[in-house]
Design a protein around this motif. Structure first.
Motif, PDB file in Angstrom:
ATOM      1  N   LYS A  64       0.830  -1.198   0.000  1.00 12.66           N
ATOM      2  CA  LYS A  64       0.000   0.000   0.000  1.00 12.66           C
ATOM      3  C   LYS A  64       0.871   1.257   0.000  1.00 12.66           C
ATOM      4  O   LYS A  64       1.868   1.334   0.722  1.00 12.66           O
ATOM      5  N   ARG A  65       0.482   2.237  -0.810  1.00 11.52           N
ATOM      6  CA  ARG A  65       1.217   3.500  -0.919  1.00 11.52           C
ATOM      7  C   ARG A  65       0.221   4.645  -0.820  1.00 11.52           C
ATOM      8  O   ARG A  65      -0.792   4.664  -1.521  1.00 11.52           O
ATOM      9  N   GLU A  66       0.477   5.570   0.079  1.00 11.26           N
ATOM     10  CA  GLU A  66      -0.383   6.744   0.242  1.00 11.26           C
ATOM     11  C   GLU A  66       0.323   7.949  -0.359  1.00 11.26           C
ATOM     12  O   GLU A  66       1.514   8.158  -0.132  1.00 11.26           O
ATOM     13  N   VAL A  67      -0.422   8.731  -1.129  1.00 10.97           N
ATOM     14  CA  VAL A  67       0.135   9.921  -1.781  1.00 10.97           C
ATOM     15  C   VAL A  67      -0.691  11.125  -1.340  1.00 10.97           C
ATOM     16  O   VAL A  67      -1.918  11.065  -1.305  1.00 10.97           O
ATOM     17  N   ARG A  68      -0.008  12.199  -1.036  1.00  4.75           N
ATOM     18  CA  ARG A  68      -0.651  13.471  -0.682  1.00  4.75           C
ATOM     19  C   ARG A  68      -0.165  14.551  -1.638  1.00  4.75           C
ATOM     20  O   ARG A  68       1.034  14.692  -1.858  1.00  4.75           O
ATOM     21  N   ALA A  69      -1.101  15.287  -2.178  1.00  7.98           N
ATOM     22  CA  ALA A  69      -0.765  16.403  -3.063  1.00  7.98           C
ATOM     23  C   ALA A  69      -1.374  17.662  -2.463  1.00  7.98           C
ATOM     24  O   ALA A  69      -2.572  17.705  -2.177  1.00  7.98           O
ATOM     25  N   THR A  70      -0.553  18.671  -2.279  1.00  8.10           N
ATOM     26  CA  THR A  70      -1.001  19.922  -1.678  1.00  8.10           C
ATOM     27  C   THR A  70      -0.592  21.074  -2.575  1.00  8.10           C
ATOM     28  O   THR A  70       0.543  21.128  -3.056  1.00  8.10           O
ATOM     29  N   ARG A  71      -1.520  21.986  -2.801  1.00 13.64           N
ATOM     30  CA  ARG A  71      -1.200  23.208  -3.538  1.00 13.64           C
ATOM     31  C   ARG A  71      -1.374  24.371  -2.575  1.00 13.64           C
ATOM     32  O   ARG A  71      -2.454  24.604  -2.037  1.00 13.64           O
ATOM     33  N   PHE A  72      -0.279  25.070  -2.353  1.00 14.49           N
ATOM     34  CA  PHE A  72      -0.304  26.229  -1.466  1.00 14.49           C
ATOM     35  C   PHE A  72       0.577  27.301  -2.072  1.00 14.49           C
ATOM     36  O   PHE A  72       1.704  27.033  -2.476  1.00 14.49           O
ATOM     37  N   GLY A  73       0.064  28.490  -2.169  1.00 16.13           N
ATOM     38  CA  GLY A  73       0.826  29.587  -2.754  1.00 16.13           C
ATOM     39  C   GLY A  73       1.105  29.374  -4.228  1.00 16.13           C
ATOM     40  O   GLY A  73       2.110  29.848  -4.742  1.00 16.13           O
TER      41      GLY A  73
ATOM     42  N   TYR B  99       9.376  13.327  -0.075  1.00 14.46           N
ATOM     43  CA  TYR B  99       8.940  14.561  -0.728  1.00 14.46           C
ATOM     44  C   TYR B  99       9.604  14.648  -2.094  1.00 14.46           C
ATOM     45  O   TYR B  99      10.802  14.449  -2.213  1.00 14.46           O
ATOM     46  N   TYR B 100       8.814  14.941  -3.121  1.00 15.14           N
ATOM     47  CA  TYR B 100       9.323  14.971  -4.488  1.00 15.14           C
ATOM     48  C   TYR B 100       9.565  16.402  -4.956  1.00 15.14           C
ATOM     49  O   TYR B 100       8.651  17.221  -4.945  1.00 15.14           O
ATOM     50  N   ASP B 101      10.804  16.674  -5.387  1.00 13.75           N
ATOM     51  CA  ASP B 101      11.090  17.956  -6.024  1.00 13.75           C
ATOM     52  C   ASP B 101      10.450  17.973  -7.408  1.00 13.75           C
ATOM     53  O   ASP B 101       9.898  18.984  -7.834  1.00 13.75           O
ATOM     54  N   ARG B 102      10.573  16.837  -8.109  1.00 14.23           N
ATOM     55  CA  ARG B 102       9.908  16.646  -9.403  1.00 14.23           C
ATOM     56  C   ARG B 102       8.954  15.472  -9.236  1.00 14.23           C
ATOM     57  O   ARG B 102       9.383  14.327  -9.186  1.00 14.23           O
ATOM     58  N   PRO B 103       7.664  15.747  -9.121  1.00 14.35           N
ATOM     59  CA  PRO B 103       6.698  14.660  -8.894  1.00 14.35           C
ATOM     60  C   PRO B 103       6.723  13.649 -10.032  1.00 14.35           C
ATOM     61  O   PRO B 103       7.038  13.967 -11.171  1.00 14.35           O
ATOM     62  N   LEU B 104       6.388  12.407  -9.698  1.00 17.22           N
ATOM     63  CA  LEU B 104       6.312  11.347 -10.692  1.00 17.22           C
ATOM     64  C   LEU B 104       5.145  11.616 -11.636  1.00 17.22           C
ATOM     65  O   LEU B 104       4.064  12.034 -11.206  1.00 17.22           O
ATOM     66  N   LEU B 105       5.352  11.375 -12.919  1.00 14.66           N
ATOM     67  CA  LEU B 105       4.310  11.630 -13.912  1.00 14.66           C
ATOM     68  C   LEU B 105       3.067  10.799 -13.617  1.00 14.66           C
ATOM     69  O   LEU B 105       1.940  11.289 -13.747  1.00 14.66           O
ATOM     70  N   GLY B 106       3.244   9.561 -13.185  1.00 10.18           N
ATOM     71  CA  GLY B 106       2.100   8.709 -12.848  1.00 10.18           C
ATOM     72  C   GLY B 106       1.249   9.305 -11.741  1.00 10.18           C
ATOM     73  O   GLY B 106       0.012   9.273 -11.800  1.00 10.18           O
TER      74      GLY B 106
ATOM     75  N   LEU C 109       1.047  12.498 -11.007  1.00 11.44           N
ATOM     76  CA  LEU C 109       0.393  13.693 -11.547  1.00 11.44           C
ATOM     77  C   LEU C 109      -0.845  13.330 -12.369  1.00 11.44           C
ATOM     78  O   LEU C 109      -1.863  14.025 -12.299  1.00 11.44           O
ATOM     79  N   LEU C 110      -0.775  12.243 -13.111  1.00 12.07           N
ATOM     80  CA  LEU C 110      -1.918  11.831 -13.924  1.00 12.07           C
ATOM     81  C   LEU C 110      -3.069  11.331 -13.051  1.00 12.07           C
ATOM     82  O   LEU C 110      -4.237  11.599 -13.352  1.00 12.07           O
ATOM     83  N   VAL C 111      -2.751  10.630 -11.968  1.00  9.70           N
ATOM     84  CA  VAL C 111      -3.797  10.211 -11.023  1.00  9.70           C
ATOM     85  C   VAL C 111      -4.427  11.449 -10.389  1.00  9.70           C
ATOM     86  O   VAL C 111      -5.655  11.546 -10.269  1.00  9.70           O
ATOM     87  N   LEU C 112      -3.598  12.401  -9.995  1.00 14.17           N
ATOM     88  CA  LEU C 112      -4.100  13.640  -9.405  1.00 14.17           C
ATOM     89  C   LEU C 112      -4.992  14.391 -10.387  1.00 14.17           C
ATOM     90  O   LEU C 112      -6.014  14.952 -10.002  1.00 14.17           O
ATOM     91  N   LYS C 113      -4.639  14.374 -11.668  1.00 17.71           N
ATOM     92  CA  LYS C 113      -5.463  15.040 -12.686  1.00 17.71           C
ATOM     93  C   LYS C 113      -6.849  14.412 -12.746  1.00 17.71           C
ATOM     94  O   LYS C 113      -7.859  15.126 -12.798  1.00 17.71           O
ATOM     95  N   ASP C 114      -6.926  13.088 -12.698  1.00 18.41           N
ATOM     96  CA  ASP C 114      -8.228  12.420 -12.690  1.00 18.41           C
ATOM     97  C   ASP C 114      -9.043  12.809 -11.459  1.00 18.41           C
ATOM     98  O   ASP C 114     -10.243  13.081 -11.558  1.00 18.41           O
TER      99      ASP C 114
ATOM    100  N   LEU D 176      -2.219  22.347 -12.586  1.00 15.76           N
ATOM    101  CA  LEU D 176      -1.782  20.952 -12.684  1.00 15.76           C
ATOM    102  C   LEU D 176      -1.536  20.554 -14.135  1.00 15.76           C
ATOM    103  O   LEU D 176      -0.568  19.858 -14.428  1.00 15.76           O
ATOM    104  N   GLN D 177      -2.372  21.024 -15.044  1.00 17.08           N
ATOM    105  CA  GLN D 177      -2.156  20.731 -16.460  1.00 17.08           C
ATOM    106  C   GLN D 177      -0.812  21.293 -16.924  1.00 17.08           C
ATOM    107  O   GLN D 177      -0.090  20.649 -17.691  1.00 17.08           O
ATOM    108  N   LYS D 178      -0.458  22.475 -16.455  1.00 13.70           N
ATOM    109  CA  LYS D 178       0.828  23.073 -16.811  1.00 13.70           C
ATOM    110  C   LYS D 178       1.978  22.249 -16.220  1.00 13.70           C
ATOM    111  O   LYS D 178       2.973  21.995 -16.895  1.00 13.70           O
ATOM    112  N   LEU D 179       1.822  21.794 -14.988  1.00 14.30           N
ATOM    113  CA  LEU D 179       2.855  20.975 -14.344  1.00 14.30           C
ATOM    114  C   LEU D 179       3.052  19.653 -15.086  1.00 14.30           C
ATOM    115  O   LEU D 179       4.188  19.215 -15.293  1.00 14.30           O
ATOM    116  N   ILE D 180       1.963  19.039 -15.544  1.00 20.83           N
ATOM    117  CA  ILE D 180       2.054  17.792 -16.309  1.00 20.83           C
ATOM    118  C   ILE D 180       2.773  18.030 -17.630  1.00 20.83           C
ATOM    119  O   ILE D 180       3.645  17.254 -18.026  1.00 20.83           O
TER     120      ILE D 180
END
Length: 87
Positions: free
Chosen positions: A16-25, A42-49, A51-56, A75-79
């Motif tokens: 099991k893997r838990e992922v947290r995405a936070t947008r602040f500032g 903590y990811y300096d460059r988030p994994l593309l996978g 980011l795509l889950v977060l987009k959904d 998020l679209q720009k980050l992807i």
């Protein structure tokens, strides 16, 4: 305003893997932790996978008016940026 999204997933071994995405500032910050780990990664460059889950997730929340258009656009720009880096 702070925007946080959390999800869990399992890898091919059933871990099991838990992922947290936070947008602040205006900046997205992703962190992940697998079962048994004590510390978050903590990811300096988030994994593309991730980011795509977060987009959904954001697309579904936006349709229910639980996410802002700004979150979706940033998020679209980050992807797009991440895809450029991986080329």
């Amino acid at each position: 305003m702070r925007s946080q999204h959390i999800w869990t997933e399992r890898d091919e071994h059933g871990t099991k893997r838990e992922v947290r995405a936070t947008r602040f500032g205006g900046v997205w910050r992703l962190q992940a932790k697998t079962a048994g780990d004590l510390d978050w990664t903590y990811y300096d460059r988030p994994l593309l996978g991730d980011l795509l889950v977060l987009k959904d997730i954001l697309d579904r929340k936006y349709q229910r008016r639980r996410a802002s258009r700004e979150d979706v656009v940033s998020l679209q720009k980050l992807i797009a940026d991440q895809k450029q880096i991986e080329r």
